[in-house]
Scaffold this motif. Structure first.
Motif, PDB file in Angstrom:
ATOM      1  N   MET A 104      11.936  26.261 -27.277  1.00 45.78           N
ATOM      2  CA  MET A 104      12.053  25.081 -26.961  1.00 45.78           C
ATOM      3  C   MET A 104      10.309  24.444 -26.594  1.00 45.78           C
ATOM      4  SD  MET A 104      13.329  23.170 -23.203  1.00 45.78           S
ATOM      5  CE  MET A 104      12.449  24.123 -22.351  1.00 45.78           C
ATOM      6  N   SER A 105       9.942  23.555 -27.036  1.00 49.08           N
ATOM      7  CA  SER A 105       8.969  23.138 -26.853  1.00 49.08           C
ATOM      8  C   SER A 105       9.140  21.846 -25.875  1.00 49.08           C
ATOM      9  CB  SER A 105       7.844  21.559 -28.110  1.00 49.08           C
ATOM     10  OG  SER A 105       6.839  22.013 -28.607  1.00 49.08           O
ATOM     11  N   THR A 106       8.027  21.702 -24.613  1.00 46.20           N
ATOM     12  CA  THR A 106       8.476  20.729 -23.760  1.00 46.20           C
ATOM     13  C   THR A 106       7.235  20.876 -23.125  1.00 46.20           C
ATOM     14  OG1 THR A 106       9.273  21.396 -21.209  1.00 46.20           O
ATOM     15  CG2 THR A 106       8.725  22.993 -22.274  1.00 46.20           C
ATOM     16  N   THR A 107       6.620  19.896 -22.138  1.00 47.32           N
ATOM     17  CA  THR A 107       5.588  19.369 -21.520  1.00 47.32           C
ATOM     18  C   THR A 107       5.021  20.657 -20.314  1.00 47.32           C
ATOM     19  OG1 THR A 107       6.310  18.161 -19.771  1.00 47.32           O
ATOM     20  CG2 THR A 107       6.403  16.767 -22.027  1.00 47.32           C
ATOM     21  N   THR A 108       3.411  20.221 -19.538  1.00 48.22           N
ATOM     22  CA  THR A 108       2.987  21.591 -19.393  1.00 48.22           C
ATOM     23  C   THR A 108       4.032  21.531 -18.137  1.00 48.22           C
ATOM     24  OG1 THR A 108       1.491  19.694 -19.376  1.00 48.22           O
ATOM     25  CG2 THR A 108       1.041  21.610 -20.671  1.00 48.22           C
ATOM     26  N   SER A 109       4.601  20.308 -17.614  1.00 42.51           N
ATOM     27  CA  SER A 109       4.872  19.589 -15.456  1.00 42.51           C
ATOM     28  C   SER A 109       6.043  20.543 -15.575  1.00 42.51           C
ATOM     29  CB  SER A 109       4.801  18.515 -15.755  1.00 42.51           C
ATOM     30  OG  SER A 109       5.463  17.976 -17.611  1.00 42.51           O
ATOM     31  N   THR A 110       7.161  20.931 -16.465  1.00 44.84           N
ATOM     32  CA  THR A 110       8.365  21.666 -16.731  1.00 44.84           C
ATOM     33  C   THR A 110       7.781  22.805 -15.860  1.00 44.84           C
ATOM     34  OG1 THR A 110       8.689  21.362 -18.609  1.00 44.84           O
ATOM     35  CG2 THR A 110       9.937  19.883 -17.214  1.00 44.84           C
ATOM     36  N   GLU A 111       7.141  23.030 -16.955  1.00 46.46           N
ATOM     37  CA  GLU A 111       6.146  24.678 -16.938  1.00 46.46           C
ATOM     38  C   GLU A 111       6.072  25.426 -15.537  1.00 46.46           C
ATOM     39  OE1 GLU A 111       4.720  27.308 -20.004  1.00 46.46           O
ATOM     40  OE2 GLU A 111       6.373  28.453 -19.588  1.00 46.46           O
ATOM     41  N   ALA A 112       4.495  24.069 -15.225  1.00 46.55           N
ATOM     42  CA  ALA A 112       4.189  24.353 -14.401  1.00 46.55           C
ATOM     43  C   ALA A 112       4.094  24.175 -12.611  1.00 46.55           C
ATOM     44  CB  ALA A 112       2.392  23.743 -15.087  1.00 46.55           C
ATOM     45  N   SER A 113       4.858  23.731 -12.956  1.00 44.17           N
ATOM     46  CA  SER A 113       5.797  23.233 -11.216  1.00 44.17           C
ATOM     47  C   SER A 113       6.781  24.752 -11.751  1.00 44.17           C
ATOM     48  CB  SER A 113       6.623  22.151 -11.522  1.00 44.17           C
ATOM     49  OG  SER A 113       7.793  21.647 -12.209  1.00 44.17           O
ATOM     50  N   VAL A 142       9.899  29.497 -24.414  1.00 48.25           N
ATOM     51  CA  VAL A 142       9.406  27.714 -24.145  1.00 48.25           C
ATOM     52  C   VAL A 142       7.864  27.997 -24.805  1.00 48.25           C
ATOM     53  CG1 VAL A 142       8.364  26.585 -22.211  1.00 48.25           C
ATOM     54  CG2 VAL A 142      10.807  28.255 -22.104  1.00 48.25           C
ATOM     55  N   MET A 143       7.801  26.630 -25.158  1.00 49.27           N
ATOM     56  CA  MET A 143       5.770  26.289 -26.128  1.00 49.27           C
ATOM     57  C   MET A 143       6.122  25.276 -24.959  1.00 49.27           C
ATOM     58  SD  MET A 143       6.415  26.785 -29.497  1.00 49.27           S
ATOM     59  CE  MET A 143       6.961  25.903 -30.322  1.00 49.27           C
ATOM     60  N   SER A 144       5.152  25.752 -24.305  1.00 47.22           N
ATOM     61  CA  SER A 144       4.689  24.084 -23.124  1.00 47.22           C
ATOM     62  C   SER A 144       3.598  23.534 -23.873  1.00 47.22           C
ATOM     63  CB  SER A 144       4.101  24.293 -21.641  1.00 47.22           C
ATOM     64  OG  SER A 144       3.411  24.602 -21.209  1.00 47.22           O
ATOM     65  N   LYS A 145       2.975  22.100 -23.686  1.00 45.57           N
ATOM     66  CA  LYS A 145       1.922  21.662 -24.353  1.00 45.57           C
ATOM     67  C   LYS A 145       2.498  19.774 -24.027  1.00 45.57           C
ATOM     68  CE  LYS A 145       2.858  23.354 -27.895  1.00 45.57           C
ATOM     69  NZ  LYS A 145       2.677  23.671 -29.468  1.00 45.57           N
ATOM     70  N   GLY A 146       1.591  18.983 -24.312  1.00 46.89           N
ATOM     71  CA  GLY A 146       1.725  17.782 -24.087  1.00 46.89           C
ATOM     72  C   GLY A 146       2.974  17.470 -25.017  1.00 46.89           C
ATOM     73  N   THR A 147       3.497  15.760 -24.064  1.00 42.08           N
ATOM     74  CA  THR A 147       4.627  15.415 -24.913  1.00 42.08           C
ATOM     75  C   THR A 147       4.591  15.083 -26.256  1.00 42.08           C
ATOM     76  OG1 THR A 147       5.515  13.863 -23.125  1.00 42.08           O
ATOM     77  CG2 THR A 147       5.934  13.695 -25.078  1.00 42.08           C
ATOM     78  N   ALA A 196       4.464  18.700 -28.287  1.00 46.52           N
ATOM     79  CA  ALA A 196       6.158  18.641 -28.456  1.00 46.52           C
ATOM     80  C   ALA A 196       6.789  17.852 -29.177  1.00 46.52           C
ATOM     81  CB  ALA A 196       6.662  18.434 -26.870  1.00 46.52           C
ATOM     82  N   LEU A 197       6.726  17.031 -28.990  1.00 50.47           N
ATOM     83  CA  LEU A 197       7.041  16.069 -30.068  1.00 50.47           C
ATOM     84  C   LEU A 197       7.129  16.475 -31.752  1.00 50.47           C
ATOM     85  CD1 LEU A 197       7.373  12.464 -28.336  1.00 50.47           C
ATOM     86  CD2 LEU A 197       9.688  14.485 -28.774  1.00 50.47           C
ATOM     87  N   LYS A 198       5.530  16.132 -31.825  1.00 49.75           N
ATOM     88  CA  LYS A 198       5.090  16.604 -33.050  1.00 49.75           C
ATOM     89  C   LYS A 198       5.776  17.997 -33.995  1.00 49.75           C
ATOM     90  CE  LYS A 198       1.916  16.769 -36.578  1.00 49.75           C
ATOM     91  NZ  LYS A 198       2.387  15.995 -37.993  1.00 49.75           N
ATOM     92  N   ASP A 199       6.323  19.004 -32.539  1.00 47.18           N
ATOM     93  CA  ASP A 199       6.750  20.156 -32.471  1.00 47.18           C
ATOM     94  C   ASP A 199       8.144  20.083 -33.223  1.00 47.18           C
ATOM     95  OD1 ASP A 199       4.784  22.272 -32.665  1.00 47.18           O
ATOM     96  OD2 ASP A 199       5.073  22.740 -30.120  1.00 47.18           O
TER      97      ASP A 199
END
Lengths: 233, 280
Positions: free
Chosen positions: B29-38, B58-63, B66-69
């Motif tokens: 899953m590619s997701t945003t940093t906020s879901t993981e950091a929170s 989980v790979m967390s990065k900017g939206t 993540a969409l690019k992934d």
């Protein structure tokens, strides 16, 4: 594969069209690297020279410390300098954090040991008799030093070029101390990391090409200089 | 020597076999940093694995990344927060369907003495206008993340003259576009004693979740324009045949099921609910 070719084409177009945002990033990188290399050379070359020609107590300790500092990771320097420059740090009042000056400070710490040790190695390789001969031929102390420096100049030049290559390619210090501010402290490497984070590759590829070209030019200069040196012999 | 090599080969094959075995129940899953950091994912994913036996990497990065992934087929499912871009992602055929999952909210973080006077602003847009008028330091993520996207919407709504990148200023002044994550932006704002648009989760982590003090506080919150909806989208197997659509779809359906929604709603960070279930 398509996408690599596409990014490459778009990148070449960007370089060709003199994209102002891209060239400003290149300018920041070059100027910051230039000043940090200049300062590190002004300090490091005489330092390496002194260590090579002088005998003093603790010389081996100094050499060991310098050699250890060759392995300093950029993020460690970044953290260390950050602690000083941060608003809650000792030098916080100077407001240097997140400016090009902060990057230069960090980068000087990074490459000073490089310049010093490689100068030292280059000078040590020059035969002791060379300096003695100069002295017996009536050269003053300073003239003898210059004679040795002349002999070692290509080793020293190589050290400086290697140091420049190191700072222009590093990212840890530029990111932590410069803060990657658009239009102010964004360098080629931090911009590339950001573009990768954004999932966009064109600017990153273009900057990668520029970075490699700069390194290539520096090395050609070095080669030319050494070629000339060979002829003179 | 030969024996050594054959042992090595055996090990290698064993490793291959075991990773192949493990792989049939794993999705990326590619997701945003906020879901993981929170900390939400650390709470949510074990529950999901318990229910279905599927492991989520989980790979967390900017939206944007993540969409690019998802577009490049590097992930089986994306879990992000930028409705417009998510809908475009589905419309272009990269994803099968966007599910509303939950929302949290953005806040404007700044110095407690509030030099731009935005505490009593009637709405978020007016708050941004006051920051620009006072030329108070403002830190922008500047990384094409969902948070950055929202900030650009707010700047656009102010009607101020903007640059091509939808920011009120470039370079060395009061507006700092730093192209880094939420945590870095919060730290940067503290150094500059400036304002920053942040997601509440990351802010709470920095304010209360660490031993080191964080001096900035919430100076503006509560506008509808600061709501931040999250969506989950399985990657379309027609675009990327190797994407594990069935497992990814199981994950998406689980998130919007009663059970998944209950898990999301019960997550608390430092005693405060962060995400509000929002499945439709």
């Amino acid at each position: 594969m398509d996408f690599l070719a596409e990014s490459l084409l778009a990148a070449l177009r960007m370089i060709w069209s003199l994209d102002p945002e891209m060239y400003f990033v290149v300018y920041v990188s070059l100027s910051v690297s230039f000043f940090s290399t200049l300062i590190a050379s002004l300090l490091g070359v005489p330092l390496g020279f002194l260590i090579a020609v002088r005998q003093f107590r603790g010389k081996r300790v100094v050499i060991t410390i310098l050699n250890t500092m060759l392995a300093l990771p950029t993020v460690v320097i970044g953290l260390f300098v950050y602690a000083f420059l941060s608003r809650s740090g000792l030098l916080g009042f100077m407001g240097l954090l997140y400016t090009p000056k902060a990057i230069i400070i960090g980068q000087v710490i990074l490459i000073l040991p490089w310049v010093a040790t490689f100068t030292m190695a280059a000078v040590s390789r020059i035969d002791e008799r060379y300096r003695n001969t100069a002295l017996t031929l009536g050269a003053s102390g300073m003239q003898a030093v210059l004679a040795v420096a002349r002999e070692a100049r290509f080793g020293i030049l190589a050290a400086i070029i290697a140091a420049f290559g190191r700072v222009i390619a590093e990212i840890g210090i530029a990111m932590m101390l410069g803060g990657n501010i658009k239009g102010f402290t964004r360098t080629m490497t931090t911009a590339m990391a950001l573009e990768h984070n954004k999932g966009e590759f064109v600017l990153a590829v273009a900057l990668g090409i520029v970075l490699l070209t700069v390194s290539l030019l520096m090395n050609i200069v070095l080669q030319l200089a050494q070629g000339k040196y060979g002829d003179n012999r | 020597m030969n024996k050594f090599v054959s042992i090595l080969v055996c090990f290698f094959m064993l490793a291959l076999a075991s990773s192949a075995l493990a792989q049939d129940k794993v999705i990326t899953m590619s997701t945003t940093t906020s879901t993981e950091a929170s900390g939400l994912l650390d709470y949510l994913l074990p529950e999901f694995t318990k229910d279905t036996g599927i492991t989520v990497r989980v790979m967390s990065k900017g939206t944007g990344a993540a969409l690019k992934d998802g577009m490049d087929g590097n992930a089986d499912v994306v879990f992000v927060h930028d409705v417009a871009r998510e809908e475009q992602f589905v419309a272009e055929g990269y994803g099968t369907q966007r599910h509303y999952v939950m929302y949290n909210d953005f806040i404007i973080v700044g110095p407690e003495n509030d030099p731009a006077g935005i505490k009593d602003a009637p709405n978020a847009v007016e708050a941004m206008k006051r920051i620009a008028a006072a030329k108070a330091p403002f830190v922008s993520r500047g990384d094409d993340s969902g948070t950055h996207g929202r900030e650009r919407q707010l700047w656009t709504a102010t009607g101020l003259p903007l640059t091509d990148a939808k920011s009120p200023q470039d370079g060395q002044g009061w507006y700092f576009s730093i192209g880094q994550g939420m945590g870095e932006a919060l730290i940067f704002a503290r150094e500059k004693l400036g304002y920053v648009l942040a997601d509440r989760g990351t802010y709470l982590q920095y304010k209360f979740g660490r031993t080191e003090p964080y001096e900035l506080g919430i100076v503006y919150e509560g506008d509808d324009m600061l709501k931040n909806p999250y969506g989950v989208i399985p990657v379309n197997p027609e675009k990327h045949p190797h994407a594990k659509f069935e497992l990814a779809d199981t994950f998406a359906k689980w998130l919007v099921s009663e059970r998944g929604q209950q898990v999301i709603g019960s997550y608390k960070l430092l005693g405060q609910a962060l995400f509000f279930p929002d499945a439709k």
